[in-house]
Design a protein around this motif. Sequence first.
Motif, PDB file in Angstrom:
ATOM      1  N   ILE A   9       0.917  -1.156   0.071  1.00 44.07           N
ATOM      2  CA  ILE A   9       0.157  -0.169   0.037  1.00 44.07           C
ATOM      3  C   ILE A   9       0.807   1.216   0.021  1.00 44.07           C
ATOM      4  CG2 ILE A   9      -1.681   1.525   1.508  1.00 44.07           C
ATOM      5  CD1 ILE A   9      -2.822  -1.095   2.086  1.00 44.07           C
ATOM      6  N   TYR A  12       2.688   1.679  -3.216  1.00 47.93           N
ATOM      7  CA  TYR A  12       1.495   1.855  -4.339  1.00 47.93           C
ATOM      8  C   TYR A  12       1.333   3.509  -4.361  1.00 47.93           C
ATOM      9  CZ  TYR A  12      -2.810   1.601  -7.080  1.00 47.93           C
ATOM     10  OH  TYR A  12      -3.794   1.834  -7.726  1.00 47.93           O
ATOM     11  N   PHE A  82     -10.249   7.149  -3.914  1.00 43.54           N
ATOM     12  CA  PHE A  82     -10.319   6.859  -5.154  1.00 43.54           C
ATOM     13  C   PHE A  82     -10.618   5.635  -5.302  1.00 43.54           C
ATOM     14  CE2 PHE A  82      -8.328   6.570  -9.629  1.00 43.54           C
ATOM     15  CZ  PHE A  82      -9.247   7.072 -10.178  1.00 43.54           C
ATOM     16  N   THR A  86     -13.551   4.110  -7.751  1.00 47.77           N
ATOM     17  CA  THR A  86     -13.657   3.094  -8.583  1.00 47.77           C
ATOM     18  C   THR A  86     -14.368   1.814  -8.295  1.00 47.77           C
ATOM     19  OG1 THR A  86     -11.482   2.318  -8.208  1.00 47.77           O
ATOM     20  CG2 THR A  86     -11.641   4.221  -9.624  1.00 47.77           C
ATOM     21  N   GLY A  87     -14.227   1.582  -7.055  1.00 48.70           N
ATOM     22  CA  GLY A  87     -14.802   0.317  -6.614  1.00 48.70           C
ATOM     23  C   GLY A  87     -13.815  -0.829  -6.252  1.00 48.70           C
ATOM     24  N   SER A  88     -12.464  -0.392  -6.702  1.00 45.64           N
ATOM     25  CA  SER A  88     -11.563  -1.454  -6.501  1.00 45.64           C
ATOM     26  C   SER A  88     -11.040  -1.501  -4.943  1.00 45.64           C
ATOM     27  CB  SER A  88     -10.088  -0.757  -7.057  1.00 45.64           C
ATOM     28  OG  SER A  88      -9.864   0.181  -6.837  1.00 45.64           O
ATOM     29  N   TYR A  90     -13.014  -2.928  -2.980  1.00 44.03           N
ATOM     30  CA  TYR A  90     -13.483  -4.603  -2.724  1.00 44.03           C
ATOM     31  C   TYR A  90     -12.319  -5.278  -2.411  1.00 44.03           C
ATOM     32  CZ  TYR A  90     -11.617  -6.921  -6.918  1.00 44.03           C
ATOM     33  OH  TYR A  90     -10.775  -7.417  -7.793  1.00 44.03           O
ATOM     34  N   GLU A  91     -10.985  -5.124  -2.962  1.00 43.56           N
ATOM     35  CA  GLU A  91      -9.842  -5.947  -2.803  1.00 43.56           C
ATOM     36  C   GLU A  91      -9.383  -5.688  -1.365  1.00 43.56           C
ATOM     37  OE1 GLU A  91      -6.893  -4.958  -5.560  1.00 43.56           O
ATOM     38  OE2 GLU A  91      -6.222  -7.160  -5.666  1.00 43.56           O
ATOM     39  N   ILE A  92      -9.297  -4.522  -1.050  1.00 38.74           N
ATOM     40  CA  ILE A  92      -8.703  -4.294   0.361  1.00 38.74           C
ATOM     41  C   ILE A  92      -9.612  -4.874   1.341  1.00 38.74           C
ATOM     42  CG2 ILE A  92      -8.607  -2.412   2.041  1.00 38.74           C
ATOM     43  CD1 ILE A  92      -7.243  -0.714  -0.405  1.00 38.74           C
ATOM     44  N   HIS A  93     -11.021  -4.697   1.276  1.00 40.28           N
ATOM     45  CA  HIS A  93     -11.798  -5.459   2.147  1.00 40.28           C
ATOM     46  C   HIS A  93     -11.597  -7.015   2.301  1.00 40.28           C
ATOM     47  CE1 HIS A  93     -13.815  -1.858   3.235  1.00 40.28           C
ATOM     48  NE2 HIS A  93     -14.608  -1.694   2.153  1.00 40.28           N
ATOM     49  N   SER A  94     -11.483  -7.530   1.175  1.00 37.41           N
ATOM     50  CA  SER A  94     -11.504  -8.876   1.010  1.00 37.41           C
ATOM     51  C   SER A  94      -9.961  -9.340   1.273  1.00 37.41           C
ATOM     52  CB  SER A  94     -11.995  -9.419  -0.280  1.00 37.41           C
ATOM     53  OG  SER A  94     -10.880  -8.963  -1.268  1.00 37.41           O
ATOM     54  N   TYR A 106      -1.774   3.765   4.307  1.00 31.43           N
ATOM     55  CA  TYR A 106      -2.206   5.085   3.556  1.00 31.43           C
ATOM     56  C   TYR A 106      -1.674   6.225   4.239  1.00 31.43           C
ATOM     57  CZ  TYR A 106      -5.262   2.628   0.263  1.00 31.43           C
ATOM     58  OH  TYR A 106      -5.674   1.924  -0.885  1.00 31.43           O
ATOM     59  N   LYS A 252     -18.133  -0.208   5.649  1.00 32.27           N
ATOM     60  CA  LYS A 252     -18.710  -1.617   5.518  1.00 32.27           C
ATOM     61  C   LYS A 252     -20.125  -1.490   5.539  1.00 32.27           C
ATOM     62  CE  LYS A 252     -16.454  -5.982   6.212  1.00 32.27           C
ATOM     63  NZ  LYS A 252     -15.642  -6.827   7.442  1.00 32.27           N
ATOM     64  N   GLN A 253     -20.833  -2.275   4.593  1.00 29.52           N
ATOM     65  CA  GLN A 253     -22.173  -2.387   4.562  1.00 29.52           C
ATOM     66  C   GLN A 253     -22.623  -3.353   5.573  1.00 29.52           C
ATOM     67  OE1 GLN A 253     -22.826  -3.127   0.472  1.00 29.52           O
ATOM     68  NE2 GLN A 253     -24.377  -1.551   0.407  1.00 29.52           N
TER      69      GLN A 253
ATOM     70  N   CYS B  52     -16.516 -13.366   1.294  1.00 30.49           N
ATOM     71  CA  CYS B  52     -15.221 -12.789   1.094  1.00 30.49           C
ATOM     72  C   CYS B  52     -14.810 -11.800   2.153  1.00 30.49           C
ATOM     73  CB  CYS B  52     -15.020 -12.242  -0.408  1.00 30.49           C
ATOM     74  SG  CYS B  52     -15.270 -13.464  -1.425  1.00 30.49           S
ATOM     75  N   ARG B  77      -9.372 -15.512   4.513  1.00 29.12           N
ATOM     76  CA  ARG B  77      -9.271 -14.447   3.505  1.00 29.12           C
ATOM     77  C   ARG B  77      -7.923 -15.022   2.424  1.00 29.12           C
ATOM     78  NH1 ARG B  77     -10.827  -8.507   5.455  1.00 29.12           N
ATOM     79  NH2 ARG B  77     -12.719  -9.080   6.538  1.00 29.12           N
ATOM     80  N   THR B  88     -14.197  -3.119 -11.447  1.00 31.41           N
ATOM     81  CA  THR B  88     -13.841  -2.425 -10.606  1.00 31.41           C
ATOM     82  C   THR B  88     -12.305  -2.202 -10.435  1.00 31.41           C
ATOM     83  OG1 THR B  88     -14.383  -3.976  -8.992  1.00 31.41           O
ATOM     84  CG2 THR B  88     -15.756  -2.175  -9.179  1.00 31.41           C
ATOM     85  N   PHE B 101       0.281  -5.595  -6.412  1.00 27.07           N
ATOM     86  CA  PHE B 101      -0.279  -5.088  -5.469  1.00 27.07           C
ATOM     87  C   PHE B 101      -1.213  -5.955  -4.784  1.00 27.07           C
ATOM     88  CE2 PHE B 101      -4.087  -2.346  -3.831  1.00 27.07           C
ATOM     89  CZ  PHE B 101      -3.396  -1.571  -3.033  1.00 27.07           C
ATOM     90  N   LEU B 105      -1.046  -7.271  -1.003  1.00 25.42           N
ATOM     91  CA  LEU B 105      -2.176  -7.221  -0.146  1.00 25.42           C
ATOM     92  C   LEU B 105      -2.624  -8.354   0.533  1.00 25.42           C
ATOM     93  CD1 LEU B 105      -5.200  -5.301  -1.480  1.00 25.42           C
ATOM     94  CD2 LEU B 105      -3.617  -4.576   0.338  1.00 25.42           C
TER      95      LEU B 105
END
Lengths: 253, 308
Positions: A9, A12, A82, A86-88, A90-94, A106, A252-253, B52, B77, B88, B101, B105
């Motif tokens: 992170i 990046y 950002f 963009t929705g990306s 999801y990857e950090i959440h998973s 960050y 998170k939902q 997930c 995970r 996305t 990346f 992660l």
Amino acid sequence: MNLQAIKVIFQYEMLRTWDTLFQSIVSPVISTSLYFIVFGSAIGSRIQSIDGVSYGLFIVPGLTMLSLLTQSISNASFGIFFPKFTGSIYEIHSAPISFFEILVGYVGAAATKSLIIGFIILLTASFFVDLNIAHPLWMLTFLILTCISFSLFGFIIGLWANDFEKLQVIPLLVITPLVFLGGSFYSVNMLPPFWQTVTLFNPVVYLISGFRWSFFEVSDVSVGISLAMILVFLTICIVIVGWMFKTGYRIKQ
Amino acid sequence: MQAIVSINDLSKTYQSGFQALKKINLDIAKGEILALLGPNGAGKTTLISIICGIVSPSSGTVTANGHDNVIDYRKTRELIGLVPQELTLGAFDTVWNTIQFSRGLFGKKKDKTYLEQLLKDLSLFDKKNHELRTLSGGMKRRVLIAKALSHEPEILFLDEPTAGVDVELRKDMWNIVRRLRESGVTIILTTHYIEEAEEIADRIGVISNGELILVEDKQTLMHNLGKKQLIVELKEAVSSLPQSLATYDLTLSDDGNKLTYTYDTMSDSTGITALLQNIHNAGLALKDLQIKQSSLEDIFVDLVKEGG
């Protein structure tokens, strides 16, 4: 502890700086130079020295803080906003990564970037004025604490914002006025007594005052109070982030 | 069955009050390909998102390899890769950076050889240094798969992987899925291309209105619910069914040329011999015979209709 994740992170985010080199590094240098040319040399030469410090020199700490604060907030808020946009994200959440690790990645990157910008600005300033730093260690302490605190604050804004307008509104409508009215370009003692009291409610006053003290040993408020105030602000940000992570607010939902 | 993923009494009600999942129970076997079918809004994506870790469940538990996915989230995970439904992706990073990346992660050390091979398998290698925003939709889909596989997961979720994908990529995708299964990866996919589920899945689950209305081995499902139809083409059209054929479940086509007889393959007697005899006795001449077996799609449509 997923150190690998923190590392990627961080890398990046730093890479993003490199990709947007002009915007992230060249533009603060240019704007600082402009301030020095206009306020430092052109107008500054006709302004008498403040507390025995020439005006061009006097504005160095304030200008550095101005850039540091806005850069910390915009870097950290954009960095987390950002992927949400963009929705990306999801990857950090998973990913097998804790909220704390996300935060370190960050905020660490945003603070590092601001710190670099701070040094670049000071370096730029040294071309215009004869810069002597009375207490380099204290200066560094103020610099680092400010970068971390305001990057955290930016991170909170990035999490909270759900559109680009919200992302911009706090830096623009809150931070810029606070910095300008926080003694970047003048000493608080130059204000009428009533406004001096009002100014003390502006947290940025303490940042700039403490930072300025580390350069010239002159300050509007005592350096101990300055340090205490920035630690209070840091603590408040940590508490808010902690609460957001605990409740999943806007995360998170 | 050795379950790699176990879902117990899983429910989800969103803040808006919408109940997306109602007490789902499901065991997913190690190494199988499970296809989840269901109309839009049935709860497929919510189910995957909870497993997930993207969405928090309202009640119930999910375990992967015996670990609870909330308490032991790191362990679960690590095992899982997800290819989301929407494209996305970031915009300004390159293909190579984004998969590195992703791998990082998930806590894995850099592995140039593995990632390069992955890109080659997905026909992405020549796009390695392209920015994501410059890629076509199909290429972005491939990148999402590469990201999901970048940390060598044991369980792979594919959410509508072939939505909006051209024929070539779809074929590639199924080849990849087969190869992954051969290497022991468990695959769960959602799709609305039923013929694909029919072709590739070992088991099929049907979700409708947040409920798992059926999970069945594909063969058993087709067998149990399968209906056959015998279509009899007549030499000369008739205007109505002869009286002597009224006892059969027959439909006459609009042009009067075809009789369709629906029967159950599982019953003791299909009644075909007697039917053909009766048609002959009624004085109708046969031109041709066809037999049609109901596809998974027909079964699915029937099920969802009943469920709804």
